[in-house]
Design an enzyme around this catalytic site. Structure first.
Site, PDB file in Angstrom:
ATOM      1  N   ARG A  13       0.839  -1.199   0.000  1.00  0.00           N
ATOM      2  CA  ARG A  13       0.000   0.000   0.000  1.00  0.00           C
ATOM      3  C   ARG A  13       0.876   1.253   0.000  1.00  0.00           C
ATOM      4  NH1 ARG A  13      -0.861   4.874   2.469  1.00  0.00           N
ATOM      5  NH2 ARG A  13      -0.437   3.918   4.490  1.00  0.00           N
ATOM      6  N   ASP A  14       1.494   1.568   1.100  1.00  0.00           N
ATOM      7  CA  ASP A  14       2.290   2.784   1.206  1.00  0.00           C
ATOM      8  C   ASP A  14       3.470   2.752   0.246  1.00  0.00           C
ATOM      9  OD1 ASP A  14       2.957   5.280   2.262  1.00  0.00           O
ATOM     10  OD2 ASP A  14       4.232   4.433   3.803  1.00  0.00           O
ATOM     11  N   HIS A 205       6.963   4.581  12.296  1.00  0.00           N
ATOM     12  CA  HIS A 205       6.924   4.474  10.835  1.00  0.00           C
ATOM     13  C   HIS A 205       7.934   5.490  10.284  1.00  0.00           C
ATOM     14  CE1 HIS A 205       4.302   3.935   7.056  1.00  0.00           C
ATOM     15  NE2 HIS A 205       5.251   4.785   6.689  1.00  0.00           N
ATOM     16  N   HIS A 207      10.599   6.952   7.380  1.00  0.00           N
ATOM     17  CA  HIS A 207      11.122   7.000   6.025  1.00  0.00           C
ATOM     18  C   HIS A 207      12.627   7.231   6.124  1.00  0.00           C
ATOM     19  CE1 HIS A 207       7.323   7.432   3.441  1.00  0.00           C
ATOM     20  NE2 HIS A 207       6.957   7.017   4.646  1.00  0.00           N
ATOM     21  N   CYS A 238       5.992   9.696  -0.566  1.00  0.00           N
ATOM     22  CA  CYS A 238       4.716  10.343  -0.281  1.00  0.00           C
ATOM     23  C   CYS A 238       4.451  11.387  -1.355  1.00  0.00           C
ATOM     24  CB  CYS A 238       4.719  11.001   1.097  1.00  0.00           C
ATOM     25  SG  CYS A 238       3.150  11.814   1.479  1.00  0.00           S
ATOM     26  N   ASN A 247      10.162   4.141   2.419  1.00  0.00           N
ATOM     27  CA  ASN A 247      10.102   3.656   3.789  1.00  0.00           C
ATOM     28  C   ASN A 247      11.398   2.922   4.140  1.00  0.00           C
ATOM     29  OD1 ASN A 247       7.140   3.989   4.739  1.00  0.00           O
ATOM     30  ND2 ASN A 247       6.939   3.176   2.677  1.00  0.00           N
TER      31      ASN A 247
END
Length: 292
Positions: A13-14, A205, A207, A238, A247
């Site tokens: 997803r991300d 989370h 990056h 993003c 990430n």
């Protein structure tokens, strides 16, 4: 027995949502299958957002359908509004995620609304999901810095996290969206949030824009966090955060955790293979893992 760390794999997803290539459903399903085979138990499957805005996440319902009845793995999906929730429920989602930001400007750029307006939008979504027996995870973006505002006050990150917890999110993921954190700032942020939300309800989370994500995770582990988000191969970025890189790579996180003596249940070599599969499907050259 070694203490266990739960890794939340966000690559499907991300990770994929910021790629120029939109992968077909069959390829996304195969990617998730490889991640499951690697031992990952929580894997973001996609999101129910407008396919016009995020075409990479189109047909997430078909992704969930492919895993219907699968036991032993959680496949959360991102839901931005009630329309998305209705679609997620119809597709059989058992866990959703909602997102807020610790930066007013980022919130405006991301959802065209302020922080307060974002809560007005998803408060009924969370209430409806919980009424349906669906678990809800919350995300807070820009907890350590914003591409538009610069440094973000710790109190604001803590306030947004507390508001998400009060709505009923069982876990709050604290996101360094542009990857500007250091071990010291990450530690300070986590301490500030943990004064308002129990540590066992927090995740991190990071990056890896500045290459400090692994060090930041270690600092947060020392503070007591036990849930870490990551993406196989370091996929991601993003679209609303200029300059943000991917990430932190799941294989690097597993390497760190193995070295510290934590239990993850994840096979690092299999994660690398899953990442290689995704990169080939995207037509991108796979970066060599930072760790051996």
């Amino acid at each position: 027995m070694a203490e266990r760390i739960r890794i939340v794999e966000v690559g499907p997803r991300d990770g994929l949502q910021n790629e120029a290539v939109t992968l077909p459903v069959a390829t996304r399903v195969a990617f998730i299958e490889k991640l499951i085979a690697a031992g990952l138990k929580t894997i973001e499957a996609g999101s129910f957002v407008s396919p016009r805005k995020v075409p990479q996440m189109a047909e997430t319902a078909a992704i969930l359908k492919a895993f219907e009845g699968r036991r032993g793995v959680s496949l959360p999906v991102l839901v931005p509004n009630m329309t998305g929730l209705e679609a997620a429920l119809a597709a059989g989602a058992r866990e959703i995620a909602v997102f807020a930001a610790a930066s007013e400007t980022f919130s405006l750029k991301n959802i065209n609304g302020s922080i307060d307006e974002s809560f007005e939008r998803f408060a009924p979504v969370v209430a409806r999901a919980r009424a349906e027996g669906v678990a809800v995870r919350g995300y807070v973006s820009c907890v350590l810095g914003c591409p538009y505002e610069g440094a973000v006050p710790l109190a604001r990150a803590a306030d947004v996290a507390e508001r998400l917890a009060a709505l009923g999110c069982y876990e709050i993921s604290l996101g360094d969206t542009i990857g500007v954190g250091t071990p010291d700032t990450a530690r300070a942020m986590l301490r500030a949030v943990a004064e308002r939300v129990p540590m066992n309800s927090l995740a991190v989370h990071f990056h890896d824009t500045e290459g400090r994500a692994v060090a930041n995770i270690r600092a947060c582990l020392e503070e007591g966090v036990r849930v870490v988000d990551s993406a196989a191969g370091g996929l991601g970025g993003c679209p609303y955060a200029p300059g943000a890189s991917g990430n932190v790579a799941t294989e690097d996180v597993v390497y760190l955790l193995d070295g510290l003596g934590f239990e993850t249940g994840v096979d690092r070599a299999a994660v690398i293979e899953a990442a290689r599969f995704a990169f080939e499907a995207l037509g991108k050259k796979r970066a060599t893992p930072r760790t051996p």
